[in-house]
Design a protein around this motif. Sequence first.
Motif, PDB file in Angstrom:
ATOM      1  N   ARG A 184      53.293  41.809   3.264  1.00 43.75           N
ATOM      2  CA  ARG A 184      52.812  40.472   3.394  1.00 43.75           C
ATOM      3  C   ARG A 184      53.629  39.423   2.811  1.00 43.75           C
ATOM      4  NH1 ARG A 184      47.894  40.022   6.094  1.00 43.75           N
ATOM      5  NH2 ARG A 184      47.146  38.589   4.399  1.00 43.75           N
ATOM      6  N   MET A 212      56.306  39.812  13.212  1.00 43.82           N
ATOM      7  CA  MET A 212      55.648  41.191  12.338  1.00 43.82           C
ATOM      8  C   MET A 212      54.766  41.744  13.385  1.00 43.82           C
ATOM      9  SD  MET A 212      53.638  40.652   8.726  1.00 43.82           S
ATOM     10  CE  MET A 212      52.628  41.961   8.105  1.00 43.82           C
ATOM     11  N   PHE A 254      51.600  44.205  13.515  1.00 38.91           N
ATOM     12  CA  PHE A 254      50.543  44.746  12.790  1.00 38.91           C
ATOM     13  C   PHE A 254      49.991  45.959  13.040  1.00 38.91           C
ATOM     14  CE2 PHE A 254      50.758  40.172  12.429  1.00 38.91           C
ATOM     15  CZ  PHE A 254      50.357  39.790  11.286  1.00 38.91           C
ATOM     16  N   GLN A 255      49.171  46.637  12.115  1.00 39.37           N
ATOM     17  CA  GLN A 255      48.739  47.727  12.568  1.00 39.37           C
ATOM     18  C   GLN A 255      47.751  47.832  13.395  1.00 39.37           C
ATOM     19  OE1 GLN A 255      47.141  49.938   8.949  1.00 39.37           O
ATOM     20  NE2 GLN A 255      46.297  51.566  10.089  1.00 39.37           N
ATOM     21  N   SER A 256      47.080  46.740  13.439  1.00 41.44           N
ATOM     22  CA  SER A 256      45.977  46.534  14.704  1.00 41.44           C
ATOM     23  C   SER A 256      46.742  45.764  15.954  1.00 41.44           C
ATOM     24  CB  SER A 256      44.725  45.637  14.080  1.00 41.44           C
ATOM     25  OG  SER A 256      45.570  44.187  13.871  1.00 41.44           O
ATOM     26  N   ALA A 288      47.197  42.936  16.701  1.00 45.15           N
ATOM     27  CA  ALA A 288      46.543  41.491  16.502  1.00 45.15           C
ATOM     28  C   ALA A 288      47.291  40.679  17.602  1.00 45.15           C
ATOM     29  CB  ALA A 288      47.325  40.969  15.029  1.00 45.15           C
ATOM     30  N   LEU A 289      47.163  41.494  18.832  1.00 43.99           N
ATOM     31  CA  LEU A 289      47.277  40.701  20.275  1.00 43.99           C
ATOM     32  C   LEU A 289      46.230  39.577  20.249  1.00 43.99           C
ATOM     33  CD1 LEU A 289      48.232  43.396  22.479  1.00 43.99           C
ATOM     34  CD2 LEU A 289      49.847  42.162  21.137  1.00 43.99           C
TER      35      LEU A 289
END
Lengths: 310, 351
Positions: B47, B79, B81-83, B85-86
Amino acid sequence: MTAPALARPGFVERAAGVSDSARWLGRLMLAPAVLYIALVVAVPFLMAIGYSFSNVTIGTSTPRFVGLENFRNALQDPAFLKALGNTAIFSLVSQTLVIVLASILAIALQRRFRGKWLVRLLILLPWVAPISLGSIGWLWIFDPVYSVINWTLRHVGILGPDSWPIWLGQPNLAMASIIGVHVWRTMPLATIISLGGLSSIPQDIHDAAEVDGAGFFRHLFVITLPLVLPILLVAVLFGLVFSVTDMIVVYVLTRGGPFDSTQVLASLAFFKSIDGGDLSGGAAVALFLLPVLAVCAVLLLRLARRAEVV
Amino acid sequence: MATVETRALRKEFTGHTAVDGVDLTINEGEFLVLLGPSGCGKTTLLRMIAGLESQTSGDILIGGRVVNDLPPRARKIAMVFQSYALYPHLSVAKNIAFPLKAQGAPRESIAGEVDRAAKMFGIERLLHRKPRQLSGGERQRVALARAMVRHPDVFLLDEPLSNLDAKLRNLARDELKQFQRRLGTTTLYVTHDQVEAMGLGDRIAVMSGGTVRQLGRPQEVYDEPADTFVAGFLGSPPMNLVPVDGVLVGFRPEQLLAPGAPASEGVGPAVPMRFAVERVENLGAGRLLYGTLPDHAPDQKIIVSLAYTVHSSIEAGRTYDFRMHESNLKFFDPGTGRRVPARPLPARRSA
Ligand SMILES: Nc1ncnc2c1ncn2[C@@H]1O[C@H](COP(=O)(O)OP(=O)(O)OP(=O)(O)O)[C@@H](O)[C@H]1O
Ligand SMILES: [Mg+2]
């Protein structure tokens, strides 16, 4: 072992079954609220509907059914039409202001800064303070002789020596004043609701938008606002219904004056039926916007569901 | 394409240090994996490079330029993200188009670029759907498509496979590696899964407690661990660490050769080493033996792993003559945990 002892397991099981069953537990816990609403809201509401189709006044003992006559009379009454217009202006202007200001406040309050708790407290204050107390403060602020606003404006130099607005005494200013106080009063709830909506957006989404190159306005209008929209709509719905049905600000500050320029439907209904004794006429005025509000509620709830994201 | 460099990068949160002086250089087009246990500061480091977190001290360079004070959007990074983040309220097509629009790409070119990215990840038929209507694997592809669509200089990926089931993860890992090869984009990939790290990385940086313990090619890090942490973190089961005469002697479970097993070539002679077997675990694809080395450290439990191809019959409760290539033995300082030069193995034969 005797019969009662044998019967016990069955009883315990059934009792546990009742409290375990989410459906029954839910009903049980909802019961007080339903009872309360039935007694305090539903009964007077049904009575009002009954009144609005009758010729009942304070003192009559044998009301007679008169059909839509009360509504017809209302529509021909200039005071009613004036109040209808005032209600529209009052609700729409105040709630537009509330939603814009509450969104800005909520977004500002999401950031970390020094003294944030103090700002939060100040914003919440109008909500927790009794409205009568707040209104007394406002009466002083708007006082024809001691108005704090006028004093400040004059000392800053905006107000010339010859002008001295009488806030609650001039029709347009009076409307602006009650809108101002109503905004002050309803904004905390809208702000808290918006804050709740904002904090339900995962931080990753904001980070992704940042990395993807969104500037402030794109981030706000393409990501943040659409995502809180459903919750903002709920705040709008609450605010609108509350504004249309509430009369306390008008009652405390202007009593509808000057010349009915701040009379709204709720206050008119009150003055007509309680002060004037015309129960049936007042009920008709009070119920006039019910269909509009109902449609409004259904519409907003639909919208909210459509915009639901997760 | 660009290099990424961090110099003495530190991040302190109130009360503790999450990243503690990291010097790291990612070469142009390289796939570097940041591997470490949970809470060691991987995400924080990533980050900071992305610009989402400001460093307490130190420098970050992208393409040779110091970007310390640049916001994320000025760093030409993407980036995942693990989630993932759509953006939940936008269709897949609009999700992928978002970085292009934000960048101010000409309107006519956007649709073409989106189609190209979608084709690359095989998600053309999903373009009109909303993220909640996608499976985990599909979401991951959309996130990748959104990341690569505007040709960033650097990819930053934070455990992008951890939400997938084991089977899909293997598949996705392979695909990811191929995409990166094809695009040749400098990539920093964060994971706590050593299999992912070994399989994906051109190089691996092993992190622990906010510092990089070792940086090297996967085989290097596996074969020549710089300290006992790296030795214990990589490999499953991990390296055996046996205290012998004031040093820790380390060797991999598969490096102890069963009687009758062929010796490796080119690693020097194998010396005998007796192994007392206490328990045998048959895993189908091989066997795990639990026991001790009676001549060297009779109190230290070790694990030996036998390949499927080794057929010697081994029974619990007996002692066998195993062998070991001396060059496979690694020596560590028991105080600091650091590697020390190899030395002859002192045998303590019980009289
Ligand atoms: N915003 C924050 N405030 C305070 N401490 C934080 C913050 N973010 C992370 N930390 C702490 O910094 C340390 C490193 O966190 P980080 O998220 O970088 O770990 P990680 O290596 O990514 O772990 P994981 O594999 O579990 O994702 C942790 O001890 C964590 O508690
Ligand atoms: Mg992490």
